[in-house]
Design a protein around this motif. Structure first.
Motif, PDB file in Angstrom:
ATOM      1  N   TYR A  45      44.020  43.192  38.594  1.00 51.17           N
ATOM      2  CA  TYR A  45      45.259  43.686  37.991  1.00 51.17           C
ATOM      3  C   TYR A  45      45.585  45.086  38.496  1.00 51.17           C
ATOM      4  O   TYR A  45      46.743  45.387  38.822  1.00 51.17           O
ATOM      5  N   HIS A  81      48.341  36.307  32.011  1.00 52.42           N
ATOM      6  CA  HIS A  81      47.380  36.907  32.940  1.00 52.42           C
ATOM      7  C   HIS A  81      46.025  37.089  32.259  1.00 52.42           C
ATOM      8  O   HIS A  81      45.047  36.433  32.605  1.00 52.42           O
ATOM      9  N   LEU A 194      51.327  42.960  34.402  1.00 51.41           N
ATOM     10  CA  LEU A 194      49.978  43.286  34.874  1.00 51.41           C
ATOM     11  C   LEU A 194      49.406  44.509  34.168  1.00 51.41           C
ATOM     12  O   LEU A 194      48.208  44.574  33.902  1.00 51.41           O
ATOM     13  N   THR A 230      48.387  36.814  42.831  1.00 48.05           N
ATOM     14  CA  THR A 230      49.176  37.640  41.920  1.00 48.05           C
ATOM     15  C   THR A 230      50.546  37.965  42.500  1.00 48.05           C
ATOM     16  O   THR A 230      51.575  37.638  41.903  1.00 48.05           O
TER      17      THR A 230
END
Length: 295
Positions: A45, A81, A194, A230
């Motif tokens: 992240y 996430h 994120l 991502t």
């Protein structure tokens, strides 16, 4: 000409998304032996945010304009996430095989359709048939994972809880985003998501006693997780949810385990059985029914 290119890209988006998303378990196979799940995800992240920020600044992308938009994006970030990826990686780390975890998370389209039906959403008979055929194909694809009952295919209350938690998070997150998140630039939206996921994951990462053992495999897994999964996969999923019906978007998840099996065959020479081929064809047909009915 520009309009034709745009239309071609829109048609290709689901295919590209499935191919990218299917590499998730491949990345886990490379990276999991060298890193605890939440430390790996926290790094993922953080590095993804560092990639998005210069892009946002140089392209002069607008950030969400209201507190409500920030809040809704943060909720989806924690769910889609931190919750989803954290649950899947924790389940695999706790001994659940990729076949079983894919099967549990593969229930998402049916769960989504049930929720839509219970709340007055339009899920017609053809879509229900497609969802059931897709799930049947999914079972065929992962059924070979259970042959022999190896240690990696065993379910415990712990790893099953992680996998079910991941299933609930991705389902609720998808429905929440479709309902509450207003259209905004995918780059700034992803950065907010994120950031929220990082804040939710960091305390768990700090509690893990195992350290990151950096080597070539872990670095490669991290690089693809950031750049491919991502920046590429999550961004495509965001755009697909904004553009499409919930049932048709989530039905694409049915295609992930068959594609994962094909990628594993290419990279690791894992055998592809007749059940894998039949299941892939059945799943693809089921998804086509859902998507055509939605259109």
């Amino acid at each position: 000409m520009s309009e034709a290119r745009d239309n071609a890209w829109l048609r290709a988006m689901p295919v590209v998304f499935v191919l990218i998303w299917s590499t998730g378990f491949i990345v886990a196979r490379y990276g999991m032996p060298h890193a605890p799940p939440f430390k790996f995800l926290a790094w993922r992240y953080a590095l993804s945010i560092l990639c998005f920020l210069p892009w946002i600044v140089l392209a002069r992308v607008r950030w969400p304009q209201t507190r409500t938009q920030w809040l809704h994006l943060a909720v989806t970030g924690v769910l889609m996430h931190a919750g989803y990826l954290g649950g899947v990686w924790a389940a695999v780390k706790a001994g659940m095989g990729s076949g079983l975890s894919a099967l549990v998370v593969g229930l998402q389209p049916v769960l989504t359709a049930l929720w839509l039906s219970a709340n007055g959403g339009q899920v017609n008979k053809r879509q229900w048939l497609g969802l059931l055929l897709g799930f049947a194909g999914l079972v065929l694809v992962v059924s070979r994972k259970f042959e022999g009952g190896g240690p990696g295919d065993q379910a415990t209350w712990l790893n099953l809880s992680f996998a079910v938690g991941a299933l609930l998070c991705i389902t609720v997150g998808t429905l929440y985003q479709k309902r509450f998140v207003a259209p905004c630039d995918v780059r700034s939206a992803n950065a907010v998501q994120l950031g929220a996921a990082l804040l939710a994951t960091l305390p768990l990462a700090l509690m893990e006693p195992e350290a990151m053992a950096w080597n070539g495999e872990l670095a490669g897994a991290m690089a693809w997780s950031v750049l491919g999964l991502t920046l590429g996969g999550s961004s495509l999923l965001y755009m697909l949810i904004q553009r499409g019906a919930a049932a048709s978007v989530t039905s694409l998840m049915y295609l992930v385990p068959p594609c994962t099996a094909l990628i594993a065959w290419v990279l690791f020479a894992e055998p592809i059985t007749a059940a894998t081929l039949a299941g892939t064809a059945l799943t693809a047909f089921g998804v086509s029914l859902v998507v055509r009915a939605s259109r």
